[in-house]
Design an enzyme around this catalytic site. Structure first.
Site, mmCIF file in Angstrom:
data_model
loop_
_atom_site.group_PDB
_atom_site.id
_atom_site.type_symbol
_atom_site.label_atom_id
_atom_site.label_comp_id
_atom_site.label_asym_id
_atom_site.label_seq_id
_atom_site.Cartn_x
_atom_site.Cartn_y
_atom_site.Cartn_z
ATOM 1 N N HIS A 72 -5.455 4.558 -16.140
ATOM 2 C CA HIS A 72 -4.868 5.716 -15.453
ATOM 3 C C HIS A 72 -4.291 5.268 -14.101
ATOM 4 O O HIS A 72 -3.170 5.633 -13.737
ATOM 5 C CB HIS A 72 -5.964 6.776 -15.275
ATOM 6 C CG HIS A 72 -5.548 7.986 -14.499
ATOM 7 N ND1 HIS A 72 -5.082 9.120 -15.103
ATOM 8 C CD2 HIS A 72 -5.544 8.231 -13.168
ATOM 9 C CE1 HIS A 72 -4.797 10.023 -14.159
ATOM 10 N NE2 HIS A 72 -5.067 9.507 -12.976
ATOM 11 N N GLU A 73 -5.020 4.432 -13.391
ATOM 12 C CA GLU A 73 -4.567 3.976 -12.067
ATOM 13 C C GLU A 73 -3.350 3.039 -12.184
ATOM 14 O O GLU A 73 -2.413 3.140 -11.406
ATOM 15 C CB GLU A 73 -5.712 3.279 -11.320
ATOM 16 C CG GLU A 73 -6.901 4.181 -11.001
ATOM 17 C CD GLU A 73 -6.508 5.447 -10.255
ATOM 18 O OE1 GLU A 73 -5.534 5.404 -9.481
ATOM 19 O OE2 GLU A 73 -7.157 6.474 -10.453
ATOM 20 N N HIS A 113 -0.305 5.040 -12.651
ATOM 21 C CA HIS A 113 0.223 5.592 -11.392
ATOM 22 C C HIS A 113 1.118 4.561 -10.697
ATOM 23 O O HIS A 113 2.143 4.905 -10.124
ATOM 24 C CB HIS A 113 -0.916 5.959 -10.430
ATOM 25 C CG HIS A 113 -1.497 7.325 -10.638
ATOM 26 N ND1 HIS A 113 -0.734 8.465 -10.727
ATOM 27 C CD2 HIS A 113 -2.795 7.748 -10.748
ATOM 28 C CE1 HIS A 113 -1.537 9.524 -10.887
ATOM 29 N NE2 HIS A 113 -2.788 9.107 -10.909
ATOM 30 N N GLU A 144 -0.332 13.393 -12.755
ATOM 31 C CA GLU A 144 -1.595 13.207 -13.473
ATOM 32 C C GLU A 144 -1.368 13.147 -14.980
ATOM 33 O O GLU A 144 -1.954 12.317 -15.667
ATOM 34 C CB GLU A 144 -2.581 14.318 -13.116
ATOM 35 C CG GLU A 144 -3.122 14.195 -11.711
ATOM 36 C CD GLU A 144 -3.455 12.765 -11.349
ATOM 37 O OE1 GLU A 144 -4.180 12.096 -12.108
ATOM 38 O OE2 GLU A 144 -2.959 12.299 -10.304
HETATM 39 ZN ZN LIG Z 1 -4.572 10.213 -11.050
#
Ligand SMILES: [Zn+2]
Length: 274
Positions: free
Chosen positions: A130-131, A134, A193
């Site tokens: 997830h990071e 980003h 997100e």
């Molecule tokens: Zn996030």
């Protein structure tokens, strides 16, 4: 310079700073200089206290390296210009809140408190992928660019109302500020997100971690309760919404799953996390 020419130049600058986000295909604004952001992030990251558990550090770094490789090589959603794993700084930060974050320039912090929710390598991969997503999507730059635009808009509005009584100017600025934060910054954060969740799911699968762990992780996270830490927080979709959306993406993620080779398995640090 005429006002029209200035507007045309500004528009050209904005278009030049536009970029398409992998996966969602959304166009985004990257006005801020990435290397300046990275330099600022480097200072902040250096000052954070590190966990003294070498096994935890090694384990998080090993999972991150696989996920970064997957994000670099993914033919559909990857970014081949992403630095190789050796150029990233990945660290377990001594902090009891279950949180994680990515900073521009390839830095990822994983709080020691996150191990309460992420109890397996698959779950650690959920957080790290997830990071990394980003970072691939340059969400940090976009967030800064949005604040910048909102601030520029407020200045322009103030100028245009110069002749109006100051009470009305204040009122207009307050309305503008609320609109900018709600209309511009908040919904984009939700986009960020969702994009990070989707790309993260595909990256972790490609890296050989079970994507179904993402659904279980978010369900577990919603039960963890307590104070919600900054990154995994209130402007985000609720943890249950998130789990449901990831569930819908699972079949595609499963197709992208690539099991580890024997040498990969042999080089993986294992053992309990303290
Ligand atoms: Zn996030």
């Amino acid at each position: 310079m005429t006002r029209r020419l200035a507007a045309a130049l500004l528009l050209a600058a904005l278009l030049a700073a536009c970029r398409t986000v992998p996966g969602s295909g959304r166009s985004q604004l990257n006005l801020a200089d990435e290397s300046a952001l990275a330099a600022e992030a480097a200072d902040a990251f250096r000052s954070m206290p590190r966990s003294k558990d070498p096994l935890a550090q090694a384990r998080v770094r090993a999972v991150a390296a696989r996920v970064i490789d997957a994000a670099r090589s993914d033919p559909d959603f990857g970014d081949p210009t992403l630095p190789p794993p050796s150029a990233w700084e990945v660290a377990v930060i001594a902090d009891d809140t279950p949180n994680a974050f990515a900073l521009p320039g390839g830095r990822i912090g994983f709080h020691s408190g996150m191990f309460r929710v992420a109890t397996s390598d698959d779950a650690i991969a959920v957080v790290l992928a997830h990071e990394v997503a980003h970072v691939v999507c340059r969400h940090g730059n976009e967030r800064v660019s949005q604040r910048l635009l909102a601030a520029l808009g407020a200045v322009a509005l103030d100028q245009s109302m110069r002749d109006k009584p100051s009470g009305r100017r204040q009122e207009a600025l307050a309305v503008y500020g609320a609109a900018a934060s709600l209309g511009l910054i908040l919904p984009y954060s939700r986009h960020h997100e969702s994009e990070a969740d989707q790309l993260g799911l595909f990256y972790m699968a490609r890296a050989g971690y079970r994507p179904s762990a993402a659904v279980a992780f978010w369900r577990g996270f919603s039960q963890e309760g307590g104070i919600k830490p900054p990154e995994f927080l209130s402007t985000h979709p609720s943890d249950t919404t998130r789990a449901a959306r990831l569930q819908a993406l699972l079949p595609e993620a499963e197709r992208r799953f690539r099991p580890w080779t024997e040498p990969q398995r042999a080089s993986t640090p294992t053992g309990p996390i303290r």
